[in-house]
Design an enzyme around this catalytic site. Structure first.
Site, PDB file in Angstrom:
ATOM      1  N   GLU A 194       4.777  17.269   0.530  1.00  0.00           N
ATOM      2  CA  GLU A 194       3.926  17.287  -0.668  1.00  0.00           C
ATOM      3  C   GLU A 194       2.962  16.102  -0.686  1.00  0.00           C
ATOM      4  O   GLU A 194       1.807  16.251  -1.109  1.00  0.00           O
ATOM      5  CB  GLU A 194       4.793  17.289  -1.932  1.00  0.00           C
ATOM      6  CG  GLU A 194       4.001  17.526  -3.200  1.00  0.00           C
ATOM      7  CD  GLU A 194       3.335  18.891  -3.266  1.00  0.00           C
ATOM      8  OE1 GLU A 194       2.077  18.926  -3.348  1.00  0.00           O
ATOM      9  OE2 GLU A 194       4.032  19.906  -3.236  1.00  0.00           O
ATOM     10  N   GLU A 236      -5.566  17.472   0.390  1.00  0.00           N
ATOM     11  CA  GLU A 236      -6.386  18.057  -0.670  1.00  0.00           C
ATOM     12  C   GLU A 236      -7.408  17.061  -1.207  1.00  0.00           C
ATOM     13  O   GLU A 236      -8.571  17.402  -1.406  1.00  0.00           O
ATOM     14  CB  GLU A 236      -5.506  18.572  -1.805  1.00  0.00           C
ATOM     15  CG  GLU A 236      -4.782  19.848  -1.464  1.00  0.00           C
ATOM     16  CD  GLU A 236      -4.037  20.437  -2.645  1.00  0.00           C
ATOM     17  OE1 GLU A 236      -4.087  19.850  -3.752  1.00  0.00           O
ATOM     18  OE2 GLU A 236      -3.419  21.492  -2.461  1.00  0.00           O
ATOM     19  N   TYR A 247       0.828  -1.201   0.000  1.00  0.00           N
ATOM     20  CA  TYR A 247       0.000   0.000   0.000  1.00  0.00           C
ATOM     21  C   TYR A 247       0.866   1.257   0.000  1.00  0.00           C
ATOM     22  O   TYR A 247       0.556   2.236  -0.696  1.00  0.00           O
ATOM     23  CB  TYR A 247      -0.946   0.005   1.202  1.00  0.00           C
ATOM     24  CG  TYR A 247      -1.852  -1.197   1.239  1.00  0.00           C
ATOM     25  CD1 TYR A 247      -2.793  -1.412   0.243  1.00  0.00           C
ATOM     26  CD2 TYR A 247      -1.754  -2.134   2.260  1.00  0.00           C
ATOM     27  CE1 TYR A 247      -3.628  -2.522   0.257  1.00  0.00           C
ATOM     28  CE2 TYR A 247      -2.574  -3.250   2.291  1.00  0.00           C
ATOM     29  CZ  TYR A 247      -3.512  -3.439   1.292  1.00  0.00           C
ATOM     30  OH  TYR A 247      -4.318  -4.528   1.306  1.00  0.00           O
ATOM     31  N   LYS A 264      -6.652  23.631   2.970  1.00  0.00           N
ATOM     32  CA  LYS A 264      -5.806  23.412   1.781  1.00  0.00           C
ATOM     33  C   LYS A 264      -4.656  24.421   1.732  1.00  0.00           C
ATOM     34  O   LYS A 264      -3.525  24.059   1.396  1.00  0.00           O
ATOM     35  CB  LYS A 264      -6.643  23.497   0.511  1.00  0.00           C
ATOM     36  CG  LYS A 264      -7.551  22.310   0.291  1.00  0.00           C
ATOM     37  CD  LYS A 264      -8.290  22.492  -1.024  1.00  0.00           C
ATOM     38  CE  LYS A 264      -9.011  21.252  -1.455  1.00  0.00           C
ATOM     39  NZ  LYS A 264      -9.596  21.396  -2.801  1.00  0.00           N
ATOM     40  N   ASP A 265      -4.959  25.675   2.052  1.00  0.00           N
ATOM     41  CA  ASP A 265      -3.909  26.704   2.033  1.00  0.00           C
ATOM     42  C   ASP A 265      -2.833  26.421   3.080  1.00  0.00           C
ATOM     43  O   ASP A 265      -1.638  26.616   2.828  1.00  0.00           O
ATOM     44  CB  ASP A 265      -4.509  28.088   2.261  1.00  0.00           C
ATOM     45  CG  ASP A 265      -5.307  28.599   1.066  1.00  0.00           C
ATOM     46  OD1 ASP A 265      -5.277  27.946  -0.003  1.00  0.00           O
ATOM     47  OD2 ASP A 265      -5.965  29.652   1.205  1.00  0.00           O
TER      48      ASP A 265
END
Length: 123
Positions: A70, A77, A17, A95-96
């Site tokens: 990231e 996100e 996974y 998200k920001d």
């Protein structure tokens, strides 16, 4: 608490996974490919400049930090898009903030890279 018996085989299988997540990240995420390219360039330059062990640790550390940030940003996100497919101001804040974490980590990576690479390239 889970009462399932511990199994080495199941722990080994669970790696699939994680590796699938890496594959998805680098194949589907544009920023993932940008960071992978930057990492390859930095590692190639590190070999070329014959970095010390401590310099390698710093470079690999910031590369890992950027990629982890990231990946987490992408996961947040995607989850936020499922929770709230339409625009929501609180989801935008989430998200920001996740994107800001990547930005801060990338700036750190650039600073570390500059500190290590620029003096060696100017010699």
């Amino acid at each position: 608490m889970n009462n399932e018996k511990f199994s080495i085989i199941n722990r080994i299988k669970s790696f699939k996974y994680a590796f699938n997540g890496l594959k998805l990240f680098f194949v589907l995420d544009h920023n993932g490919r940008v960071h992978l390219f930057a990492a390859i360039v930095a590692i190639g330059l590190s070999f070329y400049l014959k970095l010390s062990a401590l310099e390698w640790i710093a470079i690999l550390g910031v590369i890992s930090a950027v990629i982890v940030a990231e990946i987490l940003n992408s996961a947040i996100e995607k989850l936020a898009d499922v929770v709230s497919p339409d625009f929501h101001p609180k989801i935008k804040v989430v998200k920001d903030l996740a994107a800001a974490a990547v930005l801060v980590t990338a700036f750190l990576a650039l600073a570390v890279g500059a500190i290590i690479f620029i003096p060696k390239l100017l010699l």
